[in-house]
Structures are given as structure tokens and as C-alpha cells.
Design a protein around this motif. Structure first.
Motif, PDB file in Angstrom:
ATOM      1  N   TYR A 428       0.851  -1.188   0.000  1.00  0.00           N
ATOM      2  CA  TYR A 428       0.000   0.000   0.000  1.00  0.00           C
ATOM      3  C   TYR A 428       0.890   1.243   0.000  1.00  0.00           C
ATOM      4  O   TYR A 428       1.970   1.257   0.614  1.00  0.00           O
ATOM      5  CB  TYR A 428      -0.902   0.048   1.245  1.00  0.00           C
ATOM      6  CG  TYR A 428      -1.928  -1.047   1.318  1.00  0.00           C
ATOM      7  CD1 TYR A 428      -3.163  -0.907   0.691  1.00  0.00           C
ATOM      8  CD2 TYR A 428      -1.660  -2.222   2.033  1.00  0.00           C
ATOM      9  CE1 TYR A 428      -4.119  -1.920   0.778  1.00  0.00           C
ATOM     10  CE2 TYR A 428      -2.601  -3.227   2.118  1.00  0.00           C
ATOM     11  CZ  TYR A 428      -3.830  -3.077   1.491  1.00  0.00           C
ATOM     12  OH  TYR A 428      -4.766  -4.073   1.572  1.00  0.00           O
ATOM     13  N   GLU A 432      -2.351   5.842   1.154  1.00  0.00           N
ATOM     14  CA  GLU A 432      -3.525   4.996   1.336  1.00  0.00           C
ATOM     15  C   GLU A 432      -3.781   4.635   2.806  1.00  0.00           C
ATOM     16  O   GLU A 432      -4.798   4.036   3.121  1.00  0.00           O
ATOM     17  CB  GLU A 432      -3.373   3.706   0.510  1.00  0.00           C
ATOM     18  CG  GLU A 432      -3.406   3.968  -0.990  1.00  0.00           C
ATOM     19  CD  GLU A 432      -3.161   2.714  -1.810  1.00  0.00           C
ATOM     20  OE1 GLU A 432      -3.843   2.540  -2.854  1.00  0.00           O
ATOM     21  OE2 GLU A 432      -2.284   1.895  -1.408  1.00  0.00           O
ATOM     22  N   ARG A 434      -5.124   5.147   6.292  1.00  0.00           N
ATOM     23  CA  ARG A 434      -6.211   5.964   6.834  1.00  0.00           C
ATOM     24  C   ARG A 434      -6.182   6.043   8.362  1.00  0.00           C
ATOM     25  O   ARG A 434      -6.882   6.849   8.950  1.00  0.00           O
ATOM     26  CB  ARG A 434      -7.566   5.413   6.377  1.00  0.00           C
ATOM     27  CG  ARG A 434      -7.849   5.643   4.907  1.00  0.00           C
ATOM     28  CD  ARG A 434      -7.935   7.151   4.626  1.00  0.00           C
ATOM     29  NE  ARG A 434      -8.150   7.429   3.214  1.00  0.00           N
ATOM     30  CZ  ARG A 434      -7.170   7.687   2.354  1.00  0.00           C
ATOM     31  NH1 ARG A 434      -5.902   7.702   2.773  1.00  0.00           N
ATOM     32  NH2 ARG A 434      -7.435   7.940   1.102  1.00  0.00           N
ATOM     33  N   HIS A 447      -4.945   0.524   8.938  1.00  0.00           N
ATOM     34  CA  HIS A 447      -6.188   0.630   8.163  1.00  0.00           C
ATOM     35  C   HIS A 447      -5.893   1.356   6.851  1.00  0.00           C
ATOM     36  O   HIS A 447      -5.502   2.535   6.855  1.00  0.00           O
ATOM     37  CB  HIS A 447      -7.247   1.388   8.965  1.00  0.00           C
ATOM     38  CG  HIS A 447      -7.426   0.874  10.364  1.00  0.00           C
ATOM     39  ND1 HIS A 447      -7.994  -0.344  10.648  1.00  0.00           N
ATOM     40  CD2 HIS A 447      -7.073   1.416  11.574  1.00  0.00           C
ATOM     41  CE1 HIS A 447      -8.022  -0.547  11.951  1.00  0.00           C
ATOM     42  NE2 HIS A 447      -7.455   0.506  12.542  1.00  0.00           N
ATOM     43  N   PHE A 448      -6.053   0.646   5.737  1.00  0.00           N
ATOM     44  CA  PHE A 448      -5.750   1.186   4.420  1.00  0.00           C
ATOM     45  C   PHE A 448      -7.017   1.361   3.598  1.00  0.00           C
ATOM     46  O   PHE A 448      -7.991   0.608   3.737  1.00  0.00           O
ATOM     47  CB  PHE A 448      -4.790   0.259   3.657  1.00  0.00           C
ATOM     48  CG  PHE A 448      -3.443   0.101   4.310  1.00  0.00           C
ATOM     49  CD1 PHE A 448      -2.476   1.085   4.186  1.00  0.00           C
ATOM     50  CD2 PHE A 448      -3.145  -1.041   5.038  1.00  0.00           C
ATOM     51  CE1 PHE A 448      -1.229   0.925   4.784  1.00  0.00           C
ATOM     52  CE2 PHE A 448      -1.912  -1.209   5.633  1.00  0.00           C
ATOM     53  CZ  PHE A 448      -0.948  -0.224   5.503  1.00  0.00           C
ATOM     54  N   ASN A 449      -6.982   2.340   2.705  1.00  0.00           N
ATOM     55  CA  ASN A 449      -8.068   2.555   1.750  1.00  0.00           C
ATOM     56  C   ASN A 449      -7.717   1.838   0.448  1.00  0.00           C
ATOM     57  O   ASN A 449      -6.714   2.156  -0.201  1.00  0.00           O
ATOM     58  CB  ASN A 449      -8.267   4.050   1.496  1.00  0.00           C
ATOM     59  CG  ASN A 449      -9.338   4.321   0.458  1.00  0.00           C
ATOM     60  OD1 ASN A 449     -10.302   3.562   0.329  1.00  0.00           O
ATOM     61  ND2 ASN A 449      -9.176   5.398  -0.294  1.00  0.00           N
ATOM     62  N   ASN A 450      -8.538   0.875   0.071  1.00  0.00           N
ATOM     63  CA  ASN A 450      -8.318   0.130  -1.173  1.00  0.00           C
ATOM     64  C   ASN A 450      -9.556   0.272  -2.043  1.00  0.00           C
ATOM     65  O   ASN A 450     -10.564  -0.392  -1.815  1.00  0.00           O
ATOM     66  CB  ASN A 450      -8.036  -1.346  -0.880  1.00  0.00           C
ATOM     67  CG  ASN A 450      -7.689  -2.125  -2.140  1.00  0.00           C
ATOM     68  OD1 ASN A 450      -7.438  -1.547  -3.205  1.00  0.00           O
ATOM     69  ND2 ASN A 450      -7.671  -3.449  -2.027  1.00  0.00           N
ATOM     70  N   GLY A 452     -11.762   2.578  -2.187  1.00  0.00           N
ATOM     71  CA  GLY A 452     -12.951   3.017  -1.460  1.00  0.00           C
ATOM     72  C   GLY A 452     -13.330   2.137  -0.294  1.00  0.00           C
ATOM     73  O   GLY A 452     -14.225   2.498   0.485  1.00  0.00           O
ATOM     74  N   CYS A 453     -12.669   1.013  -0.126  1.00  0.00           N
ATOM     75  CA  CYS A 453     -12.955   0.110   0.998  1.00  0.00           C
ATOM     76  C   CYS A 453     -11.790   0.128   1.979  1.00  0.00           C
ATOM     77  O   CYS A 453     -10.621   0.176   1.567  1.00  0.00           O
ATOM     78  CB  CYS A 453     -13.182  -1.320   0.493  1.00  0.00           C
ATOM     79  SG  CYS A 453     -14.612  -1.485  -0.604  1.00  0.00           S
ATOM     80  N   ILE A 454     -12.111   0.074   3.260  1.00  0.00           N
ATOM     81  CA  ILE A 454     -11.070   0.074   4.290  1.00  0.00           C
ATOM     82  C   ILE A 454     -10.657  -1.362   4.575  1.00  0.00           C
ATOM     83  O   ILE A 454     -11.484  -2.214   4.908  1.00  0.00           O
ATOM     84  CB  ILE A 454     -11.566   0.749   5.576  1.00  0.00           C
ATOM     85  CG1 ILE A 454     -11.929   2.204   5.304  1.00  0.00           C
ATOM     86  CG2 ILE A 454     -10.493   0.671   6.666  1.00  0.00           C
ATOM     87  CD1 ILE A 454     -10.786   3.062   4.830  1.00  0.00           C
ATOM     88  N   GLU A 455      -9.379  -1.643   4.421  1.00  0.00           N
ATOM     89  CA  GLU A 455      -8.825  -2.956   4.723  1.00  0.00           C
ATOM     90  C   GLU A 455      -7.904  -2.837   5.935  1.00  0.00           C
ATOM     91  O   GLU A 455      -7.056  -1.948   5.987  1.00  0.00           O
ATOM     92  CB  GLU A 455      -8.049  -3.506   3.527  1.00  0.00           C
ATOM     93  CG  GLU A 455      -8.922  -3.750   2.300  1.00  0.00           C
ATOM     94  CD  GLU A 455      -8.130  -4.354   1.149  1.00  0.00           C
ATOM     95  OE1 GLU A 455      -6.880  -4.387   1.248  1.00  0.00           O
ATOM     96  OE2 GLU A 455      -8.757  -4.764   0.161  1.00  0.00           O
ATOM     97  N   THR A 456      -8.074  -3.717   6.887  1.00  0.00           N
ATOM     98  CA  THR A 456      -7.288  -3.690   8.118  1.00  0.00           C
ATOM     99  C   THR A 456      -6.287  -4.832   8.127  1.00  0.00           C
ATOM    100  O   THR A 456      -6.652  -5.994   7.904  1.00  0.00           O
ATOM    101  CB  THR A 456      -8.203  -3.782   9.345  1.00  0.00           C
ATOM    102  OG1 THR A 456      -9.083  -2.654   9.360  1.00  0.00           O
ATOM    103  CG2 THR A 456      -7.374  -3.789  10.628  1.00  0.00           C
TER     104      THR A 456
END
Length: 494
Positions: A428, A432, A434, A447-450, A452-456
Motif C-alpha cells: 500500500y 492509502e 487511513r 487501516h488502508f483505503n483500497n 474506497g474500501c477500508i482494509e485492516t
């Protein structure tokens, strides 16, 4: 720095030449153990602050003399109406004080002739004489300061063309032969005899209004400390504007000298080892024997990847190399303390937090000083992280706690590399990220923005604090590199 005095008086600091050097001068008070509060003169040049005492000279007749007797001693005979007088300087002084000037619609008038001085020894100059020429240079239409400069630069033997104004002598002498400052005329003090008794070099010095070691702010006083151990004692100002101006001017001169010294030092250092900040900070120190915090002055240097703390400024290469307190910038964090979080009355505070768990509390004398430290920190962080390029941390990930490497890379951002499969699991960009959360021990969630979705992503790192500070350093450097204006003091004010 808060000023608590209430006054509408204008600053009484003057700018003039002292011994041929441009300086700011003004009268202040200090406490003398033998004489109590005494008046002294401050002389501030670009490199030095001097405290001077006035040398006692018996300039006036005895108190038993009448005003008429006094005037008789200073009035010339009629044939002295217009005359040339040559004066040979004594100890560099002509031995006169003058008033008047074009701004007051007055000629340049001799207002004082100290006994035993060069002018007094001629027996041909008198209070009330107007100076027409100085070495054939006409000064009948010049301002007061220009006249002073011409008198000071006129050489060792000075020829004056003077014209006596009998009516001016009583006005200049006053009822008992003393000088009065009437009708807005400025009295010149330079020909009084002032003797240096404290001289403080400003290079690597500092100014403080706080009572030593405490958070108590002096209402109308300050101290100046030099790196050679000299100090000014407590300087008292009765005029709030003079107090503010003295502190501002001395602080600016110290900062200018530090900037020049930094440039000279940096000639010997590589591009990635440059000094960004050098100056004094005040560190809060808890004393186990007392419930309050005391303060000690520390000399801080932000250079290359390091922040160094000294008890005294380093004066040699060996002292630089032997610094006992050194922290890596990317393993530390500078956090400005909000006013509501201050532990006492000290203002402009910040925390230096390190990955080892050490947290040091500092206070700056001024808001500008705090902003200077912040800017220097950010500049060094940006330069360091761009040079380091990447840092790798050993982590565990997944339910089965697979050993992996988390790589922080200037160009690629976050990359998790699986040591078993020798492949990247995910990548990431820094932009990206967040947010993050952790348990303050070893567990970290990123916590990343992928799209438009947040992936932890959850990781376990035994060197958690160092990892967090390094992430913060990369993010700060990225912001600074994208927006260089972030380094301006206006853009980082709280």
C-alpha cells in the motif's frame, strides 16, 4: 512570552554609535549587593551585550554657589562671540554634550562640559556655544544624530567654529547648573564617561525572563547568559515597551549569530549531516524530593538524522563526538504540548518522545523559538527519510503468526514480505493509510483505503514503538516533500 506590565510609554531605547560601532543603548536597573538598585546602561551590538556604569565626575559647582555664580563660570567675554577653538580628544572624547538640531529648529548647542574633559581644558568653550562648523564642515542645518556622527568621526584634533548664545546658557544649565531636557530636545549621553563592567558575547547565548529553575515569569525583568558562563544579573525595565524591545533585539541578534555559525559548521559536513537547529531549550526535570518540576538549560542541536543534547555548547570536534545524549530522529517524535496540557506556568512547550520509552519535556522562551525547533525538526526528518529510503521491521502476521518483514519504503510505501514464500503479500502507498491502532505492547492494526474500501492489516511487532515512530517520520517527510510551504512557521502554528 507574556508581558504583564501595563504601560503606554514609548520605548526609550536609542540607536547610536558607541566607540564607532552602531549599537542600541538605554538605561535599565540591576540589583547591586552593596548599593541596592542602581541604574546602568545597556549597549547592544550585533555580537555583544555590555552593561556599563557611569563614572562619577564632579561636573557642577558646589551646592553653596548661586545660579548667577554658576552662569558666570560658563559665560564667555564679548570677544568670544564668534571664534575657532581646537580640541584635542582625551580618552577618545571631546568632553562635551550637545542638544538641538534641525528637527528641533535649533542650532547644535553645547549643553554640558564636564570638568577635566578635553573641552574644559581649552578654557575657550562654554555652555551655550552653538557649533557652526566641524573641521570646516558646516552643521547649521543638520539633525541631531548627524551632528553627533560628524563630531565622533572628526579625528583626534578637532577645530570647531562656535558662536555663543548668551540667552541659551540659563536654559541649558537650569536653575542650579544642571542639564534639563526641555522642549523635546534630546540630551546626548555619549560624552558622559561610561565604563564596561559586564560584557556578554551573544554567540550561543540565551535570554530568559523566568526565575532560574522555575516556571515563574518575572514581571519586568530578564537575564542574558553567555556561553562563557557570564550573565547579566537580573535586568529590570520600568517601561513595558522597552522590556519587550530589549528581549526582541537581543534574541534576534543571538538567532542571527547562530544562523551564521550554523552555516560555518555546515561547510565541514556532508549534505545529509547538515545542522538545522542549534540553540538553548529548557528541560523540565522531576525532583524526587519535591512535588514540583524544576528546569535546566540544555543546548539542543538537530543535525542530520540526530538530535543531540548538551549541558554546554560543544566547542570542539571531540565534544561533538562525545555527546552523551543522542536520539535518532526517525526513532523519536516531537509533539507540541497544547496550552491546556501544560504541566505548570511555562509556555511554548513540547515533548521529545523516544522509542526507548524516554519522554523529555521542554519549554521555549518564545512562540517563535518553538516554531523554529518545529521547522528544523521537519526539515531534518524530510532530508533523513529521503536519504534512508527504507526501513525493515520483523513482524508476525496472520492467524498462524507467520514471520515476515514489514518494509517502509520511500517510493513504494508499506510492503509485507513473507519470509517463508519469499514473496510480497501486500503493498500500500503511504497515501492509502487511513489510520492505525495498537495495544501499546506489540499488536498493531493498519487501516488502508483500497478502492474506497477500508482494509485492516493486523501485525505483531516486538519493536512496536520504533515502528510507529518510523511510520510517523515517513509520513511527515512525505507531507513536507509534497508541500514545502509546510516548513514555513505560519503553516505549522497550532
Amino acid at each position: 512570552m507574556r508581558l504583564n506590565l501595563n504601560s503606554n510609554e514609548e520605548s526609550d531605547i536609542k540607536e547610536r554609535f558607541v566607540n564607532g560601532v552602531k549599537a542600541k543603548t538605554g538605561l535599565v536597573r540591576i540589583n547591586d549587593s552593596n548599593r541596592g538598585s542602581i541604574a546602568v546602561r545597556l549597549v547592544l551590538t550585533l555580537e555583544c551585550l555590555k552593561l556599563q556604569k557611569k563614572e562619577d565626575v564632579d561636573n557642577h559647582p558646589s551646592s553653596s554657589s548661586s545660579a548667577e555664580d554658576t552662569l558666570d563660570n560658563f559665560q564667555p567675554s564679548p570677544n568670544y562671540y564668534l571664534r575657532y577653538v581646537t580640541v584635542t580628544r582625551k580618552n577618545g572624547s571631546l568632553g562635551i554634550s550637545v542638544k538641538g538640531g534641525r528637527e528641533n529648529n535649533l542650532p547644535i548647542l553645547i549643553s554640558k562640559i564636564p570638568e577635566g574633559g578635553a573641552a574644559h581644558n581649552t578654557k575657550r568653550l562654554f555652555v551655550g556655544d552653538a557649533i557652526i562648523k566641524v573641521n570646516d564642515h558646516l552643521i547649521t542645518n543638520v539633525c541631531h544624530d548627524d551632528a553627533l556622527q560628524m563630531l565622533r568621526s572628526s579625528g583626534h584634533n578637532v577645530t570647531l567654529l562656535v558662536k555663543h548664545y548668551k540667552a541659551a546658557a540659563p536654559f541649558l544649565l537650569g536653575p542650579r547648573g544642571n542639564n534639563n531636557n526641555n522642549n523635546g530636545e534630546s540630551e546626548e549621553e555619549e560624552d558622559d564617561v561610561w565604563v564596561d563592567f559586564i560584557s556578554i558575547p551573544l554567540l550561543m547565548g540565551y535570554v530568559t525572563r523566568y526565575v532560574q529553575g522555575t516556571d515563574k515569569l518575572r514581571r519586568n525583568g530578564f537575564e542574558v547568559h553567555g556561553m562563557n558562563g557570564t550573565n547579566s544579573s537580573i535586568i529590570h525595565c520600568d517601561n513595558v515597551n522597552s522590556l519587550s524591545e530589549w528581549i526582541k533585539c537581543i534574541t534576534e541578534n543571538i538567532a542571527n549569530l547562530a544562523e551564521i555559525q550554523i552555516k560555518l559548521y555546515n561547510l565541514n559536513f556532508g549534505i545529509n549531516e547538515k545542522i538545522e537547529y542549534m540553540g538553548w531549550v529548557n528541560e523540565g526535570v522531576l525532583n524526587n524530593n519535591h512535588p514540583w518540576q524544576s528546569y535546566c538549560a540544555r543546548f539542543m542541536i538537530i543535525r542530520g538524522r540526530d538530535v543531540l543534547l548538551f549541558d554546554t555548547p560543544p566547542m570542539s570536534i571531540s565534544e561533538w563526538l562525545d555527546c552523551e545524549v543522542v536520539y535518532k530522529l526517525y526513532e523519536s517524535m516531537l509533539r507540541v504540548v497544547k496550552d491546556t496540557e501544560n504541566v505548570d506556568q511555562r509556555q511554548n512547550c513540547f515533548l521529545l518522545q523516544t522509542c526507548s520509552g524516554v519522554s523529555r519535556y521542554f519549554s521555549m522562551e518564545t512562540k517563535q523559538g518553538l516554531l523554529d525547533v518545529q521547522c528544523a525538526w521537519h526539515r531534518s526528518i524530510c532530508t533523513s527519510m529521503m536519504n534512508i529510503k527504507s526501513r525493515t521491521f520483523y513482524v508476525l502476521h496472520g492467524n498462524n503468526q507467520q514471520p515476515s518483514n514489514l518494509i517502509l519504503d520511500w517510493d513504494n510505501g508499506f510492503t509485507l514480505y513473507d519470509n517463508w514464500t519469499n514473496s510480497n503479500i501486500w503493498t500500500y502507498k503511504f497515501s492509502e493509510l487511513r489510520g492505525s491502532s495498537d495495544d501499546h505492547i506489540s499488536r498493531l492494526k493498519l487501516h488502508f483505503n483500497n478502492a474506497g474500501c477500508i482494509e485492516t492489516k493486523e501485525l505483531v511487532c516486538q519493536d512496536l514503538q520504533s515502528l510507529l515512530f518510523c511510520v510517523h517520520a515517513f509520513l511527515t517527510a512525505k507531507v513536507v516533500s509534497v508541500d514545502p510551504s509546510y516548513l514555513n512557521t505560519d503553516s505549522i502554528q497550532q
